[in-house]
Design a protein around this motif. Structure first.
Motif, PDB file in Angstrom:
ATOM      1  N   ASP A   7      -9.697  45.041 -39.937  1.00 40.07           N
ATOM      2  CA  ASP A   7      -8.762  46.048 -40.440  1.00 40.07           C
ATOM      3  C   ASP A   7      -7.577  45.381 -41.133  1.00 40.07           C
ATOM      4  O   ASP A   7      -7.104  45.845 -42.163  1.00 40.07           O
ATOM      5  CB  ASP A   7      -8.263  46.935 -39.302  1.00 40.07           C
ATOM      6  N   GLU A  41      -5.523  58.253 -50.067  1.00 40.35           N
ATOM      7  CA  GLU A  41      -6.649  58.791 -49.297  1.00 40.35           C
ATOM      8  C   GLU A  41      -7.725  57.711 -49.087  1.00 40.35           C
ATOM      9  O   GLU A  41      -8.303  57.593 -48.011  1.00 40.35           O
ATOM     10  CB  GLU A  41      -7.214  60.004 -50.059  1.00 40.35           C
ATOM     11  N   ALA A  43      -7.253  54.464 -49.022  1.00 42.21           N
ATOM     12  CA  ALA A  43      -6.752  53.457 -48.080  1.00 42.21           C
ATOM     13  C   ALA A  43      -6.986  53.943 -46.650  1.00 42.21           C
ATOM     14  O   ALA A  43      -7.430  53.193 -45.778  1.00 42.21           O
ATOM     15  CB  ALA A  43      -5.270  53.202 -48.323  1.00 42.21           C
ATOM     16  N   TYR A  44      -6.709  55.216 -46.432  1.00 43.40           N
ATOM     17  CA  TYR A  44      -6.915  55.807 -45.108  1.00 43.40           C
ATOM     18  C   TYR A  44      -8.379  55.702 -44.688  1.00 43.40           C
ATOM     19  O   TYR A  44      -8.717  55.231 -43.607  1.00 43.40           O
ATOM     20  CB  TYR A  44      -6.457  57.269 -45.135  1.00 43.40           C
ATOM     21  N   LYS A  45      -9.267  56.100 -45.593  1.00 39.62           N
ATOM     22  CA  LYS A  45     -10.694  56.073 -45.272  1.00 39.62           C
ATOM     23  C   LYS A  45     -11.201  54.643 -45.062  1.00 39.62           C
ATOM     24  O   LYS A  45     -12.043  54.402 -44.207  1.00 39.62           O
ATOM     25  CB  LYS A  45     -11.513  56.705 -46.403  1.00 39.62           C
ATOM     26  N   ILE A  47      -9.752  52.112 -43.795  1.00 39.93           N
ATOM     27  CA  ILE A  47      -9.435  51.614 -42.454  1.00 39.93           C
ATOM     28  C   ILE A  47     -10.161  52.438 -41.398  1.00 39.93           C
ATOM     29  O   ILE A  47     -10.786  51.911 -40.487  1.00 39.93           O
ATOM     30  CB  ILE A  47      -7.905  51.685 -42.197  1.00 39.93           C
ATOM     31  N   LYS A  48     -10.103  53.737 -41.583  1.00 40.23           N
ATOM     32  CA  LYS A  48     -10.685  54.640 -40.579  1.00 40.23           C
ATOM     33  C   LYS A  48     -12.174  54.344 -40.363  1.00 40.23           C
ATOM     34  O   LYS A  48     -12.659  54.358 -39.254  1.00 40.23           O
ATOM     35  CB  LYS A  48     -10.479  56.085 -41.046  1.00 40.23           C
ATOM     36  N   TYR A  49     -12.877  54.112 -41.432  1.00 39.53           N
ATOM     37  CA  TYR A  49     -14.325  53.913 -41.298  1.00 39.53           C
ATOM     38  C   TYR A  49     -14.714  52.444 -41.493  1.00 39.53           C
ATOM     39  O   TYR A  49     -15.798  52.141 -41.966  1.00 39.53           O
ATOM     40  CB  TYR A  49     -15.074  54.820 -42.282  1.00 39.53           C
ATOM     41  N   SER A  50     -13.795  51.550 -41.151  1.00 49.26           N
ATOM     42  CA  SER A  50     -14.033  50.127 -41.422  1.00 49.26           C
ATOM     43  C   SER A  50     -15.214  49.572 -40.629  1.00 49.26           C
ATOM     44  O   SER A  50     -15.724  48.509 -40.945  1.00 49.26           O
ATOM     45  CB  SER A  50     -12.786  49.311 -41.110  1.00 49.26           C
ATOM     46  N   ASN A  51     -15.655  50.291 -39.604  1.00 54.75           N
ATOM     47  CA  ASN A  51     -16.803  49.770 -38.841  1.00 54.75           C
ATOM     48  C   ASN A  51     -18.070  49.748 -39.689  1.00 54.75           C
ATOM     49  O   ASN A  51     -19.080  49.189 -39.309  1.00 54.75           O
ATOM     50  CB  ASN A  51     -17.025  50.574 -37.561  1.00 54.75           C
TER      51      ASN A  51
END
Lengths: 164, 297
Positions: A7, A41, A43-45, A47-51
């Protein structure tokens, strides 16, 4: 721990490349506010779905991929919300009366334009662009050809070699 | 702008720079996403700390009493990582219009030890699965006969290795026309030494396929309602790709919070831009059919 480190790396890349992402988003949205919304938006995604990022080397590809998807979703929504396509077009034409590169790019299909931007303006390799758009290298090449033809650009010799 | 010059166009394009505030907005977006994830993860971390403390306690005793064990422990990089996954072999191929890079994982026994039956079985299953992928690739190449393009890229990772489970995830991308992402996860139950299949999480004879399918549909509906950018093949007018049911051996993993997460390959339940899709099934939906020791909670 590994995931948090990833992240961190993604966040670093976002802050390094935000101008690039902004320009790309701008080519879709064609106005400052929407372009910023798209990047935020994305940037948010990212990190949020970085897996979903399996390897560090694909971070940039991943960020570009998300930005493009977010931009497409954003634009489609804007089109749906405005009464008709023409009105939406008109709206941003009014904002930018002076014709420049963004106006030239507007002539192109979204997918062709993105490929052209990534290849010639952001100097991305064809194989990398193929990963970003999820298409094969030949499709990417033909998009480039089509874009160039439409822009009627006579390539300088050194550029021509790149895609042939 | 001088017509016909890519350099000129590039120069102009580069002049579009983001307003300063974008940097702050990105930082805020990153923080928001991190906080949301942290909230979800806290429960899992507390549990893991518990395990780590317990493990450290046990280790202290053995280290003090046995110098051979102390030496062996040095080789363990992380507490909890007790199985070694190595690359059995890598299949590579490179041609003008095709390329392949497929890493085949296997469980490696510790020096002087041999694999358990379950570990052997898992190695076999992983190898079979990878062979299927390689065969598919080779078949496609010969069918293409030099026309078109195909690339396959497959990597594995250990997503869980603690005293309960060993889980190895294999991510494969096929690029032909569009790109297609496939995900497969293999689990080994440490206590029994057996492979852990989806059905093992549920009581014998329970109709877990139907229960999970309904829970997945419910989750898809709610995600689509909350997030416009998500699309699943459900409740559509055109029913052609409509999601009906999970597979008996649908790929899954158990999250740090103990929730069951089902994975669907790209295009299986959603349009391509969604990629491979992960759907979390809330425990409440499976509570009544969960096996006694199902790792779910």
């Amino acid at each position: 721990v590994r995931r948090e480190k990833l992240d961190e790396k993604i966040s670093e890349k976002l802050l390094q490349n935000y101008d690039k992402l902004y320009r790309l988003a701008y080519s879709y949205a064609r106005n400052e506010q929407d372009a910023m919304d798209i990047v935020q938006e994305s940037a948010y995604k990212a990190i949020k779905y970085s897996n979903q990022v399996r390897e560090e080397q694909y971070i940039e590809t991943w960020i570009y991929k998300i930005t493009i998807n977010t931009a497409i979703t954003y634009i489609n929504k804007a089109k749906k919300e405005s009464i008709g396509m023409e009105e939406y077009q008109l709206e941003y034409e009014e904002q930018y009366m002076d014709f420049d590169v963004m106006d030239s790019l507007k002539k192109l299909e979204e997918e062709d334009r993105t490929v052209l931007i990534l290849r010639y303006f952001e100097d991305r390799k064809l194989s990398e662009i193929a990963k970003i758009t999820g298409e094969n290298v030949n499709t990417v090449k033909s998009r480039l050809y089509r874009a160039l033809k439409k822009l009627k650009i006579e390539l300088e010799p050194e550029n021509r070699e790149v895609i042939v | 702008m001088r017509k016909g010059s890519m350099e000129e166009m590039k120069k102009e394009y580069m002049q579009y720079t983001a307003p300063d505030e974008l940097k702050d907005r990105i930082a805020a977006a990153v923080e928001r996403a991190e906080n949301e994830k942290k909230k979800k993860r806290t429960a899992g971390i507390i549990r893991n700390i518990g395990i780590a403390v317990a493990a450290a306690f046990v280790f202290t005793i053995t280290v003090n009493t046995n110098s051979a064990v102390a030496y062996a422990l040095e080789k363990i990089p992380v507490i909890g990582a007790i199985t070694r996954i190595v690359t059995l072999r890598t299949y590579t191929d490179q041609g003008e219009n095709h390329e392949a890079q497929v890493a085949i994982p296997k469980i490696q026994p510790e020096e002087g030890e041999s694999l358990t039956e379950g570990e052997k079985q898992m190695n076999q299953q992983m190898e079979d699965y990878m062979s299927e992928i390689i065969n598919q690739y080779e078949r496609d190449i010969s069918e293409l006969g030099g026309e078109g393009y195909e690339a396959v890229d497959s990597v594995y990772s250990t997503i869980r290795d603690d005293d309960e489970l060993l889980s190895v995830r294999i991510d494969t991308t096929f690029a032909r026309g569009g790109a297609e992402n496939l995900v497969k996860i293999y689990h080994l139950e440490k206590a029994s030494g057996n492979i852990l299949a989806l059905k093992d999480l549920f009581q014998d004879g329970s109709d877990y396929v139907t229960v999970l399918s309904e829970a997945v549909k419910e989750e898809m509906r709610s995600e689509m309602k909350q997030d416009d950018s998500k699309t699943y093949f459900i409740d559509q007018e055109d029913m052609e790709d409509e999601f009906q049911s999970i597979k008996e051996d649908q790929t899954f993993y158990i999250s740090e919070e103990g929730e069951l997460v089902l994975i669907f390959d790209e295009y299986e339940v959603a349009p391509g831009y969604m990629g491979a899709v992960e759907i979390t099934v809330p425990y409440s939906a499976v509570e009544s059919i969960a096996a006694e020791n199902s790792y779910l909670k």
